[in-house]
Design an enzyme around this catalytic site. Structure first.
Site, PDB file in Angstrom:
ATOM      1  N   ALA A 159       0.798  -1.232   0.000  1.00 19.16           N
ATOM      2  CA  ALA A 159       0.000   0.000   0.000  1.00 19.16           C
ATOM      3  C   ALA A 159       0.827   1.277   0.000  1.00 19.16           C
ATOM      4  CB  ALA A 159      -0.955  -0.009   1.193  1.00 19.16           C
ATOM      5  N   ALA A 160       1.640   1.487   1.026  1.00 22.15           N
ATOM      6  CA  ALA A 160       2.380   2.747   1.129  1.00 22.15           C
ATOM      7  C   ALA A 160       3.418   2.880   0.027  1.00 22.15           C
ATOM      8  CB  ALA A 160       3.053   2.856   2.499  1.00 22.15           C
ATOM      9  N   ARG A 192       2.853   9.959 -11.417  1.00 22.22           N
ATOM     10  CA  ARG A 192       1.862  10.884 -11.978  1.00 22.22           C
ATOM     11  C   ARG A 192       2.443  12.285 -12.131  1.00 22.22           C
ATOM     12  NH1 ARG A 192      -1.385   8.391  -7.836  1.00 22.22           N
ATOM     13  NH2 ARG A 192      -2.656   6.721  -8.742  1.00 22.22           N
ATOM     14  N   SER A 205       0.569  -4.574  -4.095  1.00 25.37           N
ATOM     15  CA  SER A 205      -0.655  -3.773  -3.935  1.00 25.37           C
ATOM     16  C   SER A 205      -1.871  -4.628  -3.600  1.00 25.37           C
ATOM     17  CB  SER A 205      -0.908  -2.960  -5.205  1.00 25.37           C
ATOM     18  OG  SER A 205       0.159  -2.092  -5.478  1.00 25.37           O
ATOM     19  N   CYS A 229      -6.119  -6.541   4.730  1.00 24.04           N
ATOM     20  CA  CYS A 229      -7.336  -6.478   5.544  1.00 24.04           C
ATOM     21  C   CYS A 229      -8.413  -7.435   5.037  1.00 24.04           C
ATOM     22  CB  CYS A 229      -7.894  -5.058   5.558  1.00 24.04           C
ATOM     23  SG  CYS A 229      -6.767  -3.826   6.233  1.00 24.04           S
ATOM     24  N   ASP A 287       2.843   0.766   7.806  1.00 20.81           N
ATOM     25  CA  ASP A 287       2.875   0.108   9.109  1.00 20.81           C
ATOM     26  C   ASP A 287       4.238   0.126   9.787  1.00 20.81           C
ATOM     27  OD1 ASP A 287       0.267  -0.449   8.525  1.00 20.81           O
ATOM     28  OD2 ASP A 287       0.508  -2.612   8.330  1.00 20.81           O
ATOM     29  N   ASN A 318      -2.078   4.064   2.738  1.00 17.61           N
ATOM     30  CA  ASN A 318      -2.363   4.664   1.436  1.00 17.61           C
ATOM     31  C   ASN A 318      -2.219   6.184   1.464  1.00 17.61           C
ATOM     32  OD1 ASN A 318      -3.410   2.713  -0.806  1.00 17.61           O
ATOM     33  ND2 ASN A 318      -4.224   1.892   1.095  1.00 17.61           N
ATOM     34  N   TRP A 374     -33.072  11.070  17.892  1.00 22.17           N
ATOM     35  CA  TRP A 374     -31.762  11.368  18.475  1.00 22.17           C
ATOM     36  C   TRP A 374     -30.836  10.202  18.141  1.00 22.17           C
ATOM     37  CZ3 TRP A 374     -29.710  15.554  20.866  1.00 22.17           C
ATOM     38  CH2 TRP A 374     -30.596  16.590  21.220  1.00 22.17           C
ATOM     39  N   ARG A 399     -25.037  13.781  24.864  1.00 21.12           N
ATOM     40  CA  ARG A 399     -25.858  14.486  25.860  1.00 21.12           C
ATOM     41  C   ARG A 399     -25.574  13.970  27.261  1.00 21.12           C
ATOM     42  NH1 ARG A 399     -32.092  14.384  24.162  1.00 21.12           N
ATOM     43  NH2 ARG A 399     -32.201  15.651  26.060  1.00 21.12           N
TER      44      ARG A 399
END
Length: 461
Positions: free
Chosen positions: A17-18, A28, A47, A51, A293, A315, A444, A452
């Site tokens: 991911a990272a 890009r 990639s 999870c 991570d 990400n 509510w 509350r």
């Protein structure tokens, strides 16, 4: 003598991911004529969604390919030189280079970099217990792990599974094995399942797991995984009992994989994760970034660094790193610790601080706990939920929220996550203009009912 490079080179360690988000974002912003990108990944897949592994194991996700966002070839088509089954074994910050090993051939080579991204992820906690490495004992960190577990389940005649650990991984894997028709026992070292919740909320999870037929044993200190004459895992021993097992799942959490960073002398925090600035640049190193991570991040509620291993953060880190490496700009201000999970129909959510975390940083607090429903009580299929809210004494500043309930419970924690990020008080939350219609909530909303009640506790404190 090596030929001098005319194009700047970015090296990325880690193909999930990272790392690949950083590489993709940098690409890009800069084309191959401006930036060469070389990425190393020691596994077979890039990639992918770690999870999603429990849901693949459990059968909700049918094919492994569904968990892969982008294949190595797709990255290569974008001019990213992704080298699979290649492990980086040394970082040389002074020389601006990394040493890698091809895991198939054993060949080693040095690769120079102008900019480096460390995205080595996390590793499962694997204590040095007798039998921990026996066949039939499985972690679930990668797609390779998931496939190995599925292979074991398919070849196992017995139907007894023991899960060690009752955090996110543990409860999700308990559900997956239950769906596969296994008799599941969860051994939990803590007072209640889901140590990310306060014990009174974890007790609700325990009750629900019992109702599903999952045996949960709390305060269970595992001492050994016992094997049979064939060398395979056959039981898990604790100080107080023995639990037969045809398969054992390790769900004791993860820790930052920073072996390379530590050896290179890079700065690590209290939890062993890399320390970065707001741009995700490793502190004291202008040409090195880190994300995912393997890093520690700022907790916006407590003001302390913490390790929060989640794909959402990974990400985001990658996008920010890629922007900064590619000539753009981005920062990652921190987290409030939001996470959701489920075990069968039970939804579990938390954000902010637990009671003991608030006390550990010197905060005095009040709490409130309420029961409500996901929809108007008269509307069909209205489901019960319990909401616990923690607020700072005197100021009323929101400190944390935990939710346990059925359909419609977990994602309500996002309301609290926004309020925590904005620094709102419980009193301010009571005036939030949330959407209402009987199919979606009571007049509510349960989160506002809790706000509350805790606001009243603040006024009385």
């Amino acid at each position: 003598m090596a030929k001098p490079r005319t194009v700047e080179r970015l090296v990325v360690i880690g193909g999930d991911a990272a790392g690949m988000s950083a590489a993709s974002q940098a690409r890009r912003l800069k084309g191959p004529d401006e930036l060469e990108i070389v990425a190393f990944e020691r596994g077979h897949f890039s990639s992918f969604s770690a999870c999603g592994i429990p849901y693949w194991v459990g059968g909700q996700v049918r094919e492994r390919a569904e968990l892969i966002a982008r294949t190595p070839d797709e990255h290569r088509e974008r001019a990213i030189d992704l080298r699979m089954r290649t492990e980086v074994i040394e970082i040389d910050p002074t020389g601006g280079r990394v040493r890698s090993r091809d895991l198939e051939s054993g060949t080693e080579a040095w690769t120079g970099y102008d900019k480096l991204v460390i995205a080595t992820g996390a590793r499962p906690v694997r204590p040095p217990l007798p039998g921990i490495n026996a066949p039939g004992v499985h972690g679930v960190q990668t797609l390779d792990d998931g496939q190995a577990l599925l292979d074991t389940l398919a070849g196992t005649d017995g139907r007894r599974a023991v899960v060690i650990g009752a955090g996110y991984i543990g409860v999700e894997m308990a559900e997956a094995l239950l769906n596969r028709g296994f008799e599941v026992t969860v051994l939990n070292r803590g007072e209640q399942p889901m140590a990310t919740l306060d014990p009174d909320m974890g007790w609700l999870v325990h009750q629900a797991m019992d109702g599903l037929g999952i045996t949960t044993v709390n305060r269970a200190e595992v001492t050994e995984i016992r094997t049979g004459t064939d060398g395979r895992a056959r039981a898990v021993a604790t100080r107080d009992g023995l639990y037969p097992a045809d398969v054992v799942i390790l769900g004791m959490g993860v820790e930052p994989e920073t072996t390379l960073a530590r050896a290179a002398g890079l700065p690590l925090g209290e939890y062993g994760g890399l320390l970065t600035d707001l741009s995700m640049r490793v502190r004291g190193h202008d040409d090195i970034w880190a994300g995912g991570d393997c890093v520690e991040v700022l907790d916006l509620v407590s003001g302390r660094e913490r390790h929060v291993p989640l794909g959402t953060h990974a990400n985001k880190h990658g996008q920010i790193i890629g922007s900064n490496v590619g000539g753009g700009y981005g920062t990652f201000p921190g987290v409030v610790g939001t996470a959701v999970s489920k075990v069968c129909e039970l939804e579990i959510a938390r954000t902010g601080l637990r009671e003991r975390e608030a006390a550990a940083v010197g905060l005095q607090y009040v709490t409130a706990k309420i029961e409500s429903t996901s929809r108007a009580g008269y509307y069909p299929k209205a489901a019960l939920m319990t909401v616990k809210m923690i607020a700072e004494r005197r100021t009323g500043r929101l400190l944390g929220v935990q939710i346990v309930g059925r359909e419609g419970a977990a994602k309500r924690v996002d309301i609290a996550a926004v309020a925590l990020t904005a620094g709102m008080t419980a009193e301010q939350m009571t005036a939030l203009d949330l959407g209402y219609a009987p199919p979606f909530s009571p007049v509510w909303d349960p989160v506002l009912v809790a706000a509350r009640k805790v606001a009243a506790a603040v006024r009385a404190s």
